[in-house]
Design a protein around this motif. Structure first.
Motif, PDB file in Angstrom:
ATOM      1  N   GLY A   1       0.791  -1.238   0.000  1.00 21.33           N
ATOM      2  CA  GLY A   1       0.000   0.000   0.000  1.00 21.33           C
ATOM      3  C   GLY A   1       0.813   1.272   0.000  1.00 21.33           C
ATOM      4  N   LYS A   2       2.143   1.151  -0.132  1.00 23.95           N
ATOM      5  CA  LYS A   2       2.978   2.365  -0.059  1.00 23.95           C
ATOM      6  C   LYS A   2       3.038   3.119  -1.388  1.00 23.95           C
ATOM      7  N   HIS A   3       2.833   2.386  -2.476  1.00 21.23           N
ATOM      8  CA  HIS A   3       2.945   3.020  -3.795  1.00 21.23           C
ATOM      9  C   HIS A   3       1.800   2.569  -4.691  1.00 21.23           C
ATOM     10  N   PHE A   4       1.459   3.421  -5.639  1.00 21.95           N
ATOM     11  CA  PHE A   4       0.525   3.006  -6.679  1.00 21.95           C
ATOM     12  C   PHE A   4       1.030   3.526  -8.019  1.00 21.95           C
ATOM     13  N   VAL A   5       0.466   2.964  -9.090  1.00 19.42           N
ATOM     14  CA  VAL A   5       0.925   3.329 -10.440  1.00 19.42           C
ATOM     15  C   VAL A   5      -0.284   3.739 -11.278  1.00 19.42           C
ATOM     16  N   THR A   6      -0.067   4.678 -12.200  1.00 22.43           N
ATOM     17  CA  THR A   6      -1.133   5.107 -13.109  1.00 22.43           C
ATOM     18  C   THR A   6      -0.595   5.198 -14.537  1.00 22.43           C
ATOM     19  N   GLY A   7      -1.522   5.079 -15.478  1.00 17.66           N
ATOM     20  CA  GLY A   7      -1.174   5.262 -16.889  1.00 17.66           C
ATOM     21  C   GLY A   7      -2.402   5.686 -17.649  1.00 17.66           C
ATOM     22  N   GLY A   8      -2.222   6.457 -18.731  1.00 20.19           N
ATOM     23  CA  GLY A   8      -3.394   6.922 -19.474  1.00 20.19           C
ATOM     24  C   GLY A   8      -3.049   7.518 -20.814  1.00 20.19           C
ATOM     25  N   ASP A   9      -3.893   8.475 -21.230  1.00 22.91           N
ATOM     26  CA  ASP A   9      -3.766   9.034 -22.575  1.00 22.91           C
ATOM     27  C   ASP A   9      -2.524   9.905 -22.762  1.00 22.91           C
ATOM     28  N   ASP A  10      -1.884  10.312 -21.655  1.00 13.51           N
ATOM     29  CA  ASP A  10      -0.654  11.114 -21.806  1.00 13.51           C
ATOM     30  C   ASP A  10       0.569  10.229 -22.078  1.00 13.51           C
ATOM     31  N   LYS A  11       0.364   8.904 -22.142  1.00 17.42           N
ATOM     32  CA  LYS A  11       1.403   7.916 -22.515  1.00 17.42           C
ATOM     33  C   LYS A  11       2.501   7.771 -21.469  1.00 17.42           C
ATOM     34  N   LEU A  12       2.281   8.345 -20.276  1.00 13.72           N
ATOM     35  CA  LEU A  12       3.294   8.270 -19.212  1.00 13.72           C
ATOM     36  C   LEU A  12       2.904   7.241 -18.161  1.00 13.72           C
ATOM     37  N   VAL A  13       3.874   6.415 -17.771  1.00 13.19           N
ATOM     38  CA  VAL A  13       3.690   5.531 -16.617  1.00 13.19           C
ATOM     39  C   VAL A  13       4.176   6.319 -15.402  1.00 13.19           C
ATOM     40  N   LYS A  14       3.330   6.413 -14.381  1.00 11.98           N
ATOM     41  CA  LYS A  14       3.741   7.162 -13.186  1.00 11.98           C
ATOM     42  C   LYS A  14       3.669   6.271 -11.954  1.00 11.98           C
ATOM     43  N   VAL A  15       4.726   6.352 -11.139  1.00 10.77           N
ATOM     44  CA  VAL A  15       4.749   5.662  -9.850  1.00 10.77           C
ATOM     45  C   VAL A  15       4.573   6.725  -8.775  1.00 10.77           C
ATOM     46  N   TRP A  16       3.623   6.500  -7.861  1.00 14.07           N
ATOM     47  CA  TRP A  16       3.268   7.487  -6.835  1.00 14.07           C
ATOM     48  C   TRP A  16       3.570   6.958  -5.437  1.00 14.07           C
ATOM     49  N   ASP A  17       3.914   7.889  -4.550  1.00  7.75           N
ATOM     50  CA  ASP A  17       3.965   7.589  -3.121  1.00  7.75           C
ATOM     51  C   ASP A  17       2.544   7.806  -2.594  1.00  7.75           C
ATOM     52  N   TYR A  18       1.963   6.766  -1.977  1.00  2.54           N
ATOM     53  CA  TYR A  18       0.550   6.847  -1.589  1.00  2.54           C
ATOM     54  C   TYR A  18       0.292   7.932  -0.533  1.00  2.54           C
ATOM     55  N   LEU A  19       1.123   7.958   0.503  1.00  2.16           N
ATOM     56  CA  LEU A  19       0.890   8.916   1.593  1.00  2.16           C
ATOM     57  C   LEU A  19       1.204  10.339   1.172  1.00  2.16           C
ATOM     58  N   GLU A  20       2.327  10.510   0.461  1.00  4.46           N
ATOM     59  CA  GLU A  20       2.750  11.856   0.048  1.00  4.46           C
ATOM     60  C   GLU A  20       1.889  12.400  -1.099  1.00  4.46           C
ATOM     61  N   GLY A  21       1.368  11.478  -1.923  1.00  3.99           N
ATOM     62  CA  GLY A  21       0.617  11.921  -3.100  1.00  3.99           C
ATOM     63  C   GLY A  21       1.504  12.558  -4.151  1.00  3.99           C
ATOM     64  N   THR A  22       2.763  12.100  -4.203  1.00  2.34           N
ATOM     65  CA  THR A  22       3.718  12.671  -5.170  1.00  2.34           C
ATOM     66  C   THR A  22       4.220  11.582  -6.115  1.00  2.34           C
ATOM     67  N   VAL A  23       4.640  12.014  -7.307  1.00  2.00           N
ATOM     68  CA  VAL A  23       5.188  11.079  -8.299  1.00  2.00           C
ATOM     69  C   VAL A  23       6.656  10.828  -7.969  1.00  2.00           C
ATOM     70  N   THR A  24       7.041   9.560  -7.814  1.00  2.00           N
ATOM     71  CA  THR A  24       8.454   9.237  -7.513  1.00  2.00           C
ATOM     72  C   THR A  24       9.235   8.897  -8.787  1.00  2.00           C
TER      73      THR A  24
END
Length: 621
Positions: A556-579
């Motif tokens: 539960g520490k990190h999550f990942v997103t991807g979409g129409d901007d073609k970028l894979v992003k890894v996030w810190d769940y608590l901070e809400g920032t892209v790592t």
């Protein structure tokens, strides 16, 4: 390309491998003259793949799909052209092969670059514009400037499709297409190119591809009619046409002349032959399952590679002339990806017509399950690994065995407007499915059959994603109606609803199951409280386009997103920032998953590509 301000300061994800090949690009597969690398497009990227060990490198610079590719005779340069939207200019990029960097970027053609060819001594590059453009331009490679240009065809009805340079003369090239076959001469002092029309008499053909014999005596033209015209380059007169009896079904897509003078021919129906260049008699023949779109000769021609519209690559040796399949990929958008629970060794992808299973460490297809003329929208591995549940646009749920691909169960008429989302419970006894009309249904699996337990109808539009809680007592469904609903799977009632002005595409439970995260067309990542449905926080998930896929790590520490901007992003769940950010996709990202041991991240896209990344945050012990 991605918005650079968004990605500059953030560390980049390490890309481990790419599965995919744009088999629709005619002559898109090439072998570099050093014989070490295959060169081919995938979406907006050009991939260099080492033949010896499959190691890949990527050339990024195009803003849209690559439409054509060429490699200079000396191997110093690669050129690639792209498509663009109507009314916009389409780029040609000349790459420095040794440095793997952009050498020059030129922009004159409208909407599409149809074909490219280098002159024999790497002095010039000739580029041909698509149907909306219709011009031929000669570029000086040293000065990176246009020398001259001309309409490709003498009359507006003619449409030029291909261009090929002479093998010995930097001032001569040939163009051909619908209603046009011309030999051009470059008049450098006057900065003009002068065409000579070739005379084919009563024979009227649409030429799809051209090859020039090594001694520059003849032009071989592959036609949509399935025959080959042989034209004298000096006189422009038709010498002969064949084969006389059996023409190539669905036309000749690609030709290559071997050192022996014989021809390799690839047809639209998948026939691949070696034929004589004197009478076009077939000497050797292989049938491949889809259109042959590329033939690439390695070295002297003892070995060659063939690409098909099914995104497959084959290796052939001249002597044996047997097809050895070396690479497969999806030839249309990948809809979903699922990783086998617990093992992190297997993952599955689905697309039009098929489900494919892959080994996570080797980009190799292990199994393909095909349902002709149908589209698989979603898939899930059951937790015991004994079955794959899948959602199809014909309204059926199909359950397959992952070892053999055997169909174990079909649930007919599961959803009226197609099954759009699916998930299996941890105890492997139930399936939850969602459909195009917004219904959510719960099915009990009873060997040897199934039973519908309940239909839950509160969504007003397509159900896009389903996640089930670890105790199997609740699930959450996301829909394009702007609602996510938490359902009680014991009483079959809705417990909570979260609403936003978006079309939800994806939803995840935090592993502790007190919060949800969602993504959709409003480009936001939102955190929600499971118990009262209240919004906890909202993050800007993307600067351009919807968020289509999301997954969360088991800790539960990190999550990942991807979409129409073609970028894979890894996030810190608590901070809400892209790592970390992954920049390599050429099409919209359609789905994304992290394997359970936090080692690998798999993302898929609308151009058929599957990308495997090294996940940057090891699992906490």
């Amino acid at each position: 390309m991605a918005n650079t301000s968004e990605t500059q300061a953030v560390p980049q994800l390490e890309l481990e491998s790419v599965i995919g090949f744009s088999g629709h690009v005619i002559s898109g597969l090439r072998v570099h003259p050093d014989r070490e690398y295959l060169i081919y497009p995938l979406g907006s990227a050009v991939i260099l793949k080492r033949i010896k060990d499959g190691k890949q490198e990527f050339l990024h610079g195009h803003t849209n799909n690559v439409s054509c590719i060429s490699v200079s005779k000396g191997g110093v340069y690669i050129a690639s052209g792209q498509v663009n939207f109507k009314g916009f200019k389409a780029t040609v990029i000349i790459w420095d092969y040794a440095k793997r960097t952009i050498y020059a970027q030129v922009l004159l053609h409208q909407a599409k670059v149809e074909a490219l060819a280098f002159s024999p001594n790497d002095k010039y590059l000739v580029s041909l514009g698509g149907q909306d453009d219709g011009s031929i331009i000669v570029w000086n490679i040293e000065t990176k400037k246009a020398v001259c240009g001309s309409p490709a065809s003498a009359h507006s009805a003619g449409h030029c499709l291909t261009v090929q340079y002479s093998n010995t003369n930097d001032n001569i090239f040939v163009s051909a297409g619908s209603g046009t076959l011309r030999v051009w001469e470059l008049d450098l002092p006057n900065r003009k190119i002068r065409p000579t029309e070739c005379q084919t008499g009563k024979l009227k053909r649409i030429v799809k591809c051209i090859e020039i014999s090594e001694d520059d005596k003849f032009i071989f033209c592959g036609t949509t009619s399935g025959d080959i015209m042989k034209v004298n380059l000096k006189t422009g007169l038709l010498s002969e046409c064949g084969p006389a009896k059996t023409k190539y079904s669905l036309g000749v897509n690609v030709l290559r002349v071997l050192k022996s003078g014989d021809l390799l021919v690839g047809s639209g129906s998948g026939t691949f032959t070696l034929c004589s260049s004197t009478n076009f008699k077939t000497l050797k023949k292989v049938e491949l399952d889809k259109a042959v779109t590329s033939i690439a000769i390695r070295g002297e021609g003892q070995q060659f590679f063939v690409g098909t519209s099914a995104a497959q690559m084959f290796r052939f040796s001249y002597d044996e002339f047997k097809a050895e399949l070396i690479s497969t990929g999806h030839n249309s958008a990948v809809k979903d990806v699922a990783i086998c629970f617990g093992t992190s060794e297997l993952f599955g992808t689905c697309s039009e017509e098929d489900i494919r299973l892959w080994h996570i460490d080797k980009p190799k297809e292990l199994l393909r399950i095909t349902v002709p003329n149908m589209t698989c929208n979603s898939l899930d591995f059951m937790a015991d690994g004994h079955s794959i549940v899948s959602a199809w646009n014909d309204g059926k749920i199909r359950v397959f065995a992952p070892e053999s691909g055997r169909l174990m169960l079909t649930i007919d008429h599961a959803h009226r407007m197609g099954v759009t989302a699916i998930a299996g419970t941890k105890d492997c006894k139930r399936i939850v499915s969602g459909g195009g009309s917004g219904q959510v249904r719960v099915w009990e699996l009873q060997p040897p059959g199934h039973r519908l337990l309940e239909t839950m109808k509160e969504h007003k539009a397509t159900v896009t994603c389903i996640k089930i809680k670890s105790d199997d007592k609740e699930c959450v469904t996301a829909s394009s109606d702007g609602a996510c609903i938490i359902w009680d799977l014991v009483r079959f009632a809705s417990l909570q609803m979260v609403i936003a002005s978006t079309m939800f595409r994806t939803v995840c439970y935090h592993p502790e199951e007190y919060q949800l995260i969602t993504g959709g067309t409003d480009r936001k990542v939102a955190y929600w409280d499971v118990y009262d449905g209240s919004a906890i926080r909202e993050l800007d998930g993307s600067q351009a386009g919807a968020i289509n896929g999301m997954d969360i790590t088991q800790d539960g520490k990190h999550f990942v997103t991807g979409g129409d901007d073609k970028l894979v992003k890894v996030w810190d769940y608590l901070e809400g920032t892209v790592t970390h950010v992954g920049i390599a996709h050429s099409g919209s990202i359609t789905s994304i998953k992290v394997c359970s041991n936090n080692r690998t991240l798999v993302s898929t896209s609308a151009d058929g590509a599957i990308l495997r990344w090294r996940f940057p945050h090891p699992a906490s012990s």
